[in-house]
Structures are given as C-alpha cells and as structure tokens.
Design an enzyme around this catalytic site. Structure first.
Site, mmCIF file in Angstrom:
data_model
loop_
_atom_site.group_PDB
_atom_site.id
_atom_site.type_symbol
_atom_site.label_atom_id
_atom_site.label_comp_id
_atom_site.label_asym_id
_atom_site.label_seq_id
_atom_site.Cartn_x
_atom_site.Cartn_y
_atom_site.Cartn_z
ATOM 1 N N HIS A 27 -48.114 22.664 -46.845
ATOM 2 C CA HIS A 27 -48.193 22.065 -48.242
ATOM 3 C C HIS A 27 -48.001 23.360 -49.236
ATOM 4 O O HIS A 27 -48.505 24.302 -48.799
ATOM 5 C CB HIS A 27 -49.164 21.188 -48.428
ATOM 6 C CG HIS A 27 -50.622 21.981 -48.732
ATOM 7 N ND1 HIS A 27 -51.340 21.907 -47.259
ATOM 8 C CD2 HIS A 27 -51.344 22.395 -49.539
ATOM 9 C CE1 HIS A 27 -52.371 22.909 -47.400
ATOM 10 N NE2 HIS A 27 -52.426 22.900 -48.750
ATOM 11 N N GLU A 62 -57.860 17.651 -48.103
ATOM 12 C CA GLU A 62 -57.831 17.784 -49.406
ATOM 13 C C GLU A 62 -56.712 16.765 -50.026
ATOM 14 O O GLU A 62 -56.076 15.956 -49.515
ATOM 15 C CB GLU A 62 -57.440 19.015 -50.053
ATOM 16 C CG GLU A 62 -56.111 19.577 -49.804
ATOM 17 C CD GLU A 62 -55.692 21.042 -50.220
ATOM 18 O OE1 GLU A 62 -56.621 21.524 -50.081
ATOM 19 O OE2 GLU A 62 -54.545 21.403 -50.042
ATOM 20 N N HIS A 102 -54.208 24.249 -43.658
ATOM 21 C CA HIS A 102 -55.588 24.127 -43.310
ATOM 22 C C HIS A 102 -56.080 23.666 -42.021
ATOM 23 O O HIS A 102 -55.402 22.728 -41.411
ATOM 24 C CB HIS A 102 -56.265 23.481 -44.299
ATOM 25 C CG HIS A 102 -56.057 24.112 -45.746
ATOM 26 N ND1 HIS A 102 -56.052 25.322 -46.305
ATOM 27 C CD2 HIS A 102 -55.519 23.057 -46.760
ATOM 28 C CE1 HIS A 102 -55.519 25.437 -47.610
ATOM 29 N NE2 HIS A 102 -55.435 24.256 -47.892
ATOM 30 N N ARG A 138 -51.564 31.114 -44.668
ATOM 31 C CA ARG A 138 -50.184 31.160 -45.275
ATOM 32 C C ARG A 138 -49.269 31.465 -44.278
ATOM 33 O O ARG A 138 -49.170 32.338 -43.508
ATOM 34 C CB ARG A 138 -50.123 32.441 -46.162
ATOM 35 C CG ARG A 138 -51.217 32.081 -47.510
ATOM 36 C CD ARG A 138 -51.034 33.220 -48.395
ATOM 37 N NE ARG A 138 -51.542 34.586 -47.956
ATOM 38 C CZ ARG A 138 -53.052 34.862 -48.360
ATOM 39 N NH1 ARG A 138 -53.754 34.194 -49.200
ATOM 40 N NH2 ARG A 138 -53.085 35.892 -47.926
ATOM 41 N N GLN A 146 -48.821 26.895 -47.095
ATOM 42 C CA GLN A 146 -49.957 26.925 -46.431
ATOM 43 C C GLN A 146 -50.339 25.958 -45.735
ATOM 44 O O GLN A 146 -49.714 24.709 -45.927
ATOM 45 C CB GLN A 146 -51.084 27.384 -47.243
ATOM 46 C CG GLN A 146 -51.135 26.417 -48.432
ATOM 47 C CD GLN A 146 -52.278 27.001 -49.472
ATOM 48 O OE1 GLN A 146 -53.229 26.367 -49.700
ATOM 49 N NE2 GLN A 146 -51.665 27.736 -50.174
#
Length: 321
Positions: A171, A114, A97, A191, A95
């Site tokens: 990642h 993150e 972001h 995804r 995936q």
C-alpha cells in the site's frame, strides 16, 4: 472523580509531508515537512503527554503501565493502538507491514494492521492498495525487476472514504490525501519502492527492505469486504467503519453530532477519540470540557457515560485484544 485524558500531539517530519496539519487543525507545527501527527500514542518513538487532571505531565505509556485499571486491566504490556493524522503532500513509499508473529520475531514489536478514514482527497487522488501477482515467485520477479506498472494496484479515493489495510497488504498513500489512521502500535515499515528519492539531510536514498517485503506480503491480494453501517441516535449518526471479525485488533467508528449525544462505554475497556470537525463540549462526571477539531482524548475505564454537545465529527476506536 473520573475524567478523560487529553493528549498533547507528537509531530514527525517526513520527506513526503507538508504544512496542511497546521492549516487544517491549528496545530503549532515544528519547522519542516511534517507528515505525521501522532495524536494518541504510547509508542516509544512518540508517546503523548497527558495535558490535564491528576496525570498531567505524565507520558501515556507510563500511565498505561502504572495504572492498568484505567484501561480495564489489559493483557497487553504495551499500549496497543496508535492514532495518527497524515498529510501526504507527496506520495509515500510503496510499503508493507508484518503481522504480529513476524514482527515479534524480527522487530521485537507488534505487527501493523491499519486503516484510513480519508479527511481530504484532491480530485483524481488514489492509493496504492494491493497487487496483481498470483504467486510469491511472480511477486519476487516483479519486485526485483521493478515492474511497478504491472505489479501495483490503484484505488481511487475521495473525501469520506474508509480503507482497511491488514498486515501483508502492499500500500501507499499518494499525493494530495489527508487521513486519520488507526493502527496497531507499531513503527515497522518495509519499503519496496521509494521513487529513488534522496533524503535532504543525508543526501542518500532511503533504504529498501525487499526480502522482508516479499516475506510478509500476502499472495494473492484479496480486498477485505467491509460492512459499513450507520444508525441514528437522536439527531446524531453513529457509523461503524470496521470491527471484528473483519478487524481482529480494533473497532473504528465515526460519530456525527448535530446537537447532543449521550453515550455509555458498555463493554469497551476504554475509548480513543479524535475530533475531526466542529467544536463543542464533552461532559464527564458533572464537568464540561471544551473540545474542537484537532482535540484528542481517551475515555478510560472509569468513565462509564458521557455527553457530547455541539456540532462535531469524531473518529473513535477501541482495542479488541
């Protein structure tokens, strides 16, 4: 009287989850494969309830909105960070972001940078972390042809490692890894690949987001260079895992307490704390609170100093915007 805000965890079932959070943290999990514990969250998909004090029973998102003074009167209209425990009994999807700009335009929420502190990794465990494409055209060709062997970059990890994952980074947590994740408060995930898995409840494959993934992936991949450093304060060790300018949205630290540790908030607007090992007490404004592995709390703006007593390891963060 100033006081910490202790929070009730929120759990999410995932097809890649398991029951490790029950065993490791003593959490009372709902039935099913529980992949995520949202331990400090104001996100609408799972906001915590305050468990103590004058705000007991209130949602953290409501306390944040109604009492901005507790959070240093922030500019952000939404609680900006989200802390999770993740149990990858199976591998997560590959995936990526979006950043703040793309997420605001297309999803109506924050982007998602993150990071992970590895609580446990089985021998030989690895992450998907980055890719080998040199151009967007090559990235598209490799994604559309499913050439995952040549596209995806592996990173082997062990217990105690720390990995920073900026938005735009392809990642995945893989099987046999448990982490505490500090992230921007976003639930947007694109995804690329999900191993053709089928959801038990629907009997259908989970949707992919190939165009969005291509849009937001940074090319070429450049692994961030971290400046992890430790300092001793008495018998305690304070480890800086990430902070600006490397991380523009949050700072993350690990506190290891052997006997006691006196701290001051300084210029941080408020502080988020998760106990990842041990037990002891937190002393604030003349009152002691029992804390143990799995306890999660916020030290709001009116808590200027505190003491930790016991043998404890804690992952600590604060917003930087």
């Amino acid at each position: 009287m100033s006081e910490p805000l202790f929070l009730k965890p929120v759990f999410h079932e995932k097809l890649w989850g398991g029951r490790l959070l029950e065993k490791d943290f003593g959490y009372q999990l709902p039935a099913g494969k529980i992949g995520e514990c949202w331990s400090i969250s104001g996100h609408p998909h799972g906001t915590n309830v305050v468990e103590n004090g004058q705000y007991q029973g209130q949602l953290l998102s409501k306390v944040y909105a109604d009492h901005p003074e507790l959070f240093g009167n922030p500019d952000s209209k939404v609680f900006p960070l989200l802390i999770k425990f993740l149990d990858a009994e199976a591998s997560l999807s590959v995936q990526v972001h979006p950043d703040n700009a793309y997420a605001a335009e297309h999803e109506g929420e924050l982007g998602k940078t993150e990071c992970w502190y590895v609580l446990h990794a089985e021998p030989g465990a690895y992450l998907i972390y980055g890719h080998h494409a040199k151009t967007k055209a090559e990235l598209r060709q490799m994604i559309e042809s499913g050439d995952w062997e040549h596209l995806l970059r592996k990173k082997y990890v062990k217990t105690g490692d720390f990995v920073y994952v900026p938005s735009g980074t392809i990642h995945a947590l893989n099987q046999g890894i448990e982490v505490i994740e500090t992230q921007q408060s976003s639930d947007t995930t694109y995804r690329l690949y999900d191993y053709d898995r089928v959801e038990e409840k629907t009997g259908k494959k989970r949707g992919l987001h190939l165009q969005q993934s291509i849009d937001v992936t940074d090319v070429p991949f450049k692994e961030p260079v971290l400046n992890i450093k430790s300092e001793k304060i008495g018998s305690a060790t304070i480890t800086t895992l990430v902070e600006p300018p490397i991380s523009p949205y949050f700072s993350v630290y690990k506190w290891d307490v052997q006997a006691e540790l006196d701290m001051r908030r300084g210029d941080k607007p408020y502080i988020l704390v998760s106990v990842i090992a041990g037990s002891g007490s937190l002393e604030v404004d003349g009152r002691a609170y029992d804390i143990k592995k799995g306890t999660n709390f916020i030290l709001p703006n009116d808590v200027t100093d505190w003491k930790l007593v016991g043998k404890l390891s804690l992952v600590v963060s604060n917003p930087e915007e």
